[in-house]
Scaffold this motif. Structure first.
Motif, mmCIF file in Angstrom:
data_model
loop_
_atom_site.group_PDB
_atom_site.id
_atom_site.type_symbol
_atom_site.label_atom_id
_atom_site.label_comp_id
_atom_site.label_asym_id
_atom_site.label_seq_id
_atom_site.Cartn_x
_atom_site.Cartn_y
_atom_site.Cartn_z
ATOM 1 N N ILE A 181 -47.478 18.249 -6.398
ATOM 2 C CA ILE A 181 -48.570 18.486 -5.461
ATOM 3 C C ILE A 181 -49.884 18.121 -6.128
ATOM 4 C CG2 ILE A 181 -49.735 20.199 -4.015
ATOM 5 C CD1 ILE A 181 -47.171 21.845 -4.051
ATOM 6 N N SER A 182 -50.648 17.270 -5.467
ATOM 7 C CA SER A 182 -51.942 16.855 -6.000
ATOM 8 C C SER A 182 -52.992 17.932 -5.767
ATOM 9 C CB SER A 182 -52.393 15.543 -5.357
ATOM 10 O OG SER A 182 -51.514 14.490 -5.702
ATOM 11 N N VAL A 183 -53.876 18.102 -6.748
ATOM 12 C CA VAL A 183 -54.976 19.066 -6.660
ATOM 13 C C VAL A 183 -56.281 18.280 -6.732
ATOM 14 C CG1 VAL A 183 -56.046 21.110 -7.663
ATOM 15 C CG2 VAL A 183 -53.561 20.790 -7.840
ATOM 16 N N TYR A 184 -57.148 18.454 -5.716
ATOM 17 C CA TYR A 184 -58.378 17.672 -5.617
ATOM 18 C C TYR A 184 -59.646 18.493 -5.820
ATOM 19 C CZ TYR A 184 -55.141 14.344 -3.506
ATOM 20 O OH TYR A 184 -54.078 13.499 -3.265
ATOM 21 N N GLY A 185 -59.478 19.734 -6.241
ATOM 22 C CA GLY A 185 -60.640 20.569 -6.473
ATOM 23 C C GLY A 185 -60.247 22.028 -6.500
ATOM 24 N N VAL A 223 -56.143 15.893 -10.143
ATOM 25 C CA VAL A 223 -56.889 14.637 -10.055
ATOM 26 C C VAL A 223 -58.350 14.920 -10.391
ATOM 27 C CG1 VAL A 223 -57.608 12.754 -8.541
ATOM 28 C CG2 VAL A 223 -55.314 13.756 -8.305
ATOM 29 N N VAL A 224 -58.846 14.300 -11.457
ATOM 30 C CA VAL A 224 -60.226 14.516 -11.897
ATOM 31 C C VAL A 224 -61.066 13.322 -11.464
ATOM 32 C CG1 VAL A 224 -61.759 14.968 -13.828
ATOM 33 C CG2 VAL A 224 -59.407 15.841 -13.878
ATOM 34 N N ALA A 225 -62.027 13.579 -10.576
ATOM 35 C CA ALA A 225 -62.936 12.547 -10.079
ATOM 36 C C ALA A 225 -64.366 13.026 -10.282
ATOM 37 C CB ALA A 225 -62.654 12.266 -8.607
ATOM 38 N N ARG A 226 -65.325 12.152 -10.000
ATOM 39 C CA ARG A 226 -66.726 12.542 -10.190
ATOM 40 C C ARG A 226 -67.108 13.704 -9.279
ATOM 41 N NH1 ARG A 226 -69.551 10.744 -5.898
ATOM 42 N NH2 ARG A 226 -68.721 9.006 -4.684
ATOM 43 N N GLN A 227 -66.387 13.858 -8.143
ATOM 44 C CA GLN A 227 -66.712 14.924 -7.195
ATOM 45 C C GLN A 227 -66.264 16.298 -7.672
ATOM 46 O OE1 GLN A 227 -65.170 12.076 -6.569
ATOM 47 N NE2 GLN A 227 -65.869 11.113 -4.679
#
Length: 368
Positions: A181-185, A223-227
């Motif tokens: 499962i992806s985690v986006y924040g 998932v590590v993004a700039r947001q």
């Protein structure tokens, strides 16, 4: 339904359990013993001991037909595959490598044919992905058939549909060996910001909680993004709170069409230096199938490809040659003095080049 699978795998013979990452390697003689045994015969003592030691499973005194599914040898030598059920998704993540997410796919009869080809090619481990696979209208049929054919199923999902009773019932009746499962924040603001879908964080929370309560074998992909880079510690704490293993995904890739639109989501702080590319089994013992049944060496190197629906299983014999050609250095990489320690494979480097990405994101020359 079977509790165990006995199968050839890349020159070895394994006994696996559909809902476990653990397995037992057995001699060919014992595999042949299971293959030639009658369905009414009782599970042999060695299998009873192995099942107890590896999984705490008691199969003593039970008929083989109720215990183990025995898969035949394959002449094609593929052990793993991935299958994109549909490129459509209920999110619109800024970092997504798929680019245009069209809701398209095969009808059921062609999906049956595709899964049968995968089975006959020797595929034991199958990843179901997308898009978001759990929103595909034929997910349940695909999942059940693949499981019943004796494949070890892994699912990659955003988790938004996991609280749905029908989906939970499917995954607990026939359990996968892994649900990623992806985690986006860690907060609604960052999560919904990256997915560009209001309410997605709440759906993720409900889905993750339901899956944990159902005891499904979950792994989180953070998932590590700039947001959301400011919430890395909180996302890790979330995994630890649920006592779940996790992987950190930090390097963004161009889209599968070589587009740059996914690259601005890159967190510069968390972009990691890659290890030298040491080769892979793409096109040799692994292949990828897209929603139309088109097989490629992997999710990155999609062209040239083979249409398995029109060409049948024999088309897979072309993938090794395609893989060799795709890994040949071309364009700006031809003659590179650092080619022996490239950070990425040639197909991925080509996508970065098409997207006009900074050298530092994929090439050693970028840091010189």
């Amino acid at each position: 339904m079977h509790q165990l699978i006995a199968s050839p795998f890349l020159g070895d013979y394994l006994v696996t359990r559909p809902d476990s990452e653990r397995g037992v390697k057995i001699p060919q003689g014992r595999y042949n013993e299971l293959r030639s045994a009658g369905a009414d015969e009782i599970a042999p003592e060695w299998l009873e001991k192995a099942a107890t030691q590896c999984w705490g499973l008691n199969v003593g005194g039970r008929a083989l037909r109720d215990v183990v599914l025995v898969r035949n040898e394959s002449a094609y030598g593929f052990g793993r595959a991935s299958y994109e059920l549909n490129l459509g998704c209920n999110y619109d993540c800024e970092h997504c490598y798929l680019g245009v997410k069209r809701f398209e796919g095969l009808g059921w009869s062609d999906r049956e044919r595709l899964l049968s080809i995968m089975h006959d090619a020797g595929v034991l481990w199958l990843q179901l992905t997308g898009g978001e696979p759990l929103i595909d209208p034929l997910f349940h049929e695909v999942y059940q058939m693949a499981w019943d054919l004796g494949m070890m199923i892994g699912i990659s999902s955003n988790g938004s549909r996991l609280h749905n009773p029908k989906i939970l019932n499917a995954l607990t009746t026939r359990r996968p060996y892994r649900l990623t499962i992806s985690v986006y924040g860690a907060t609604e603001a960052s999560y919904d910001g990256l997915t560009q879908r209001r309410g997605s964080f709440r759906k993720f929370q409900h889905g993750l909680t339901a899956a944990v309560e159902a005891g499904l074998p979950i792994k989180l992909n953070i998932v590590v993004a700039r947001q959301n880079e400011h919430e890395v510690a909180e996302m890790q704490a979330m995994a630890e709170r649920f006592n779940l293993p996790f992987h950190m995904f930090t390097n963004m890739s161009p889209t599968i069409y070589g587009g740059p639109e996914s690259l601005p989501a890159q967190s510069q702080e968390f972009q990691r230096q890659r290890k030298p590319f040491g080769g892979c089994s793409a096109g040799v013992t692994f292949f990828h199938a897209d929603p139309h049944g088109v097989a490629s060496i992997c999710k990155v190197g999609r062209d040239p490809s083979v249409n398995l629906i029109s060409e049948g299983i024999g088309g897979l014999t072309n993938l090794a040659g395609i893989a060799e050609k795709l890994h040949t250095r071309t364009g700006g990489c031809s003659g590179c003095a650092l080619s022996g320690t490239c950070w990425v494979c040639r197909p991925l480097a080509k996508l970065y080049q098409q997207a006009k990405a900074p050298l530092a994101s994929y090439c050693q020359h970028g840091g010189r």
